[in-house]
Each structure stands twice: as structure tokens, then as C-alpha cells.
Design a protein around this motif. Sequence first.
Motif, mmCIF file in Angstrom:
data_model
loop_
_atom_site.group_PDB
_atom_site.id
_atom_site.type_symbol
_atom_site.label_atom_id
_atom_site.label_comp_id
_atom_site.label_asym_id
_atom_site.label_seq_id
_atom_site.Cartn_x
_atom_site.Cartn_y
_atom_site.Cartn_z
ATOM 1 N N LYS A 77 0.570 -1.193 -0.061
ATOM 2 C CA LYS A 77 0.007 -0.085 -0.171
ATOM 3 C C LYS A 77 0.758 1.050 -0.174
ATOM 4 N N ASP A 78 0.120 2.347 -0.193
ATOM 5 C CA ASP A 78 0.705 3.825 -0.115
ATOM 6 C C ASP A 78 1.271 3.894 1.235
ATOM 7 N N ILE A 79 2.596 4.367 1.343
ATOM 8 C CA ILE A 79 3.011 5.101 2.782
ATOM 9 C C ILE A 79 2.883 6.496 2.613
ATOM 10 N N ALA A 80 1.919 7.199 3.451
ATOM 11 C CA ALA A 80 1.491 8.691 3.420
ATOM 12 C C ALA A 80 2.966 9.024 4.265
ATOM 13 N N CYS A 81 3.096 10.585 4.219
ATOM 14 C CA CYS A 81 3.864 11.207 5.004
ATOM 15 C C CYS A 81 2.876 12.252 5.883
ATOM 16 N N THR A 82 2.559 12.299 7.081
ATOM 17 C CA THR A 82 1.599 12.825 7.547
ATOM 18 C C THR A 82 1.868 14.540 7.676
ATOM 19 N N ASP A 83 3.344 14.772 7.847
ATOM 20 C CA ASP A 83 3.657 16.234 7.828
ATOM 21 C C ASP A 83 4.773 16.581 6.999
ATOM 22 N N CYS A 84 4.935 15.995 5.986
ATOM 23 C CA CYS A 84 6.009 16.460 4.932
ATOM 24 C C CYS A 84 5.658 17.683 4.422
#
Length: 195
Positions: free
Chosen positions: A188-195
Motif C-alpha cells: 500500500k501507499d505510505i503517506a507522510c503526515t507532515d512532510c
Amino acid sequence: MTDERMQHGRGLLMQIRRLWSDRSGVGAVEFALIAPLLLMIYITVFELTIGLSISKRVTRAAGTIADLVTQQQESVSDSFLSSMEHVAQSIFVPYGGSTTLIKITGIALDAAANPKVAWSWDESGGKPHTTGNTITIPDKMKVANTFIVHAEVSVPHRLLMFMPGLIPSEMRSITISRDYYYRSRSGKDIACTDC
């Protein structure tokens, strides 16, 4: 007077012959001629050994960072990505590595296998790639509907002793860079919460 000159000439000729046939200092002269060359070879081999060791560590750091990020299940944060600096520094012990430059990019591939930047981060808190832009990746990594993490590590390396004084100081510094591409472990995609 001519007899004295002839004897003096013979004496001089005898001294030249004796000097020519004297071999007592040959070893010292040969050593003096060969020693600088051997020393330069030794120093060059030393420099190459250090450089190759650092190059291996840069490769290991890039691979480890990409591996750690792809192990995350759903998302990463800026603080998690910042901890990758400590990971890289621990790999560079005892060589240092305080000036390690790290870039981490999340790349999402759509149904047509077009790679687009999902997020990016570098050690200064910046974004090396603009979100949504198309990015170049190796052809073998282009698989539809996948997520890839690209880790880039660069380390400036200063040659310690390689011909000091003979080459300009700007040529004594090189940058060793390596990068790694890893697919998301969960698929699955790996999101970056605060990039």
C-alpha cells in the motif's frame, strides 16, 4: 714538470677508475630513488581503502534508510524521517558522517505505471521534489499500482594525504553518493503526515 703532470694525470685517472668500480653506496642510491615511489603507492592504496570503505557505508546507509521507511505500515512523519540521520551516522562510525545529506522520496505509480512524487523530505526539512511531479525511476521498478521509496545519501569525503601540495585543494574533496529504491512492504501507499 711534465713528469709531475703525467703522474698527477695518472693519479687522477686511478681515482676516477676506483670511484667508478666502487659499489659500496649503490644500495643507498637505489633506495633513495625507489623510496618516494613506494611511499606514493602506499599512500594511494591507503586512500583507496578508506574511500572504498566509506563508499560501502554510503550504500549501506541508503539501503537501510529505504528499508526502514518501507517497513512502515501506513504512514511516516517528519520526526520519523529525521531519525534516519541518526541511522546514517551510526553506520558511519568510526568515519564520522555528521555532514551526511539525506533525501527520501515517496513515489506512487498509477495504473499506467507513471511515477509521481507523493511526498519528499531532506535532512534540512525541505522538499527536494515537488509533490505531484513526474519523477524518473529505473524501468524495472515501474509496476502499476505500487508505491516506492527512494532514499538518496551523499557524503563529502576529503582525501587525507593524497599528494598534498601537488593537487589543488578543491580536487581533494569528493562527494560519494548512492541511492536505493524499495517497494512498500505492505503493498500500500505510505503517506507522510507532515512532510
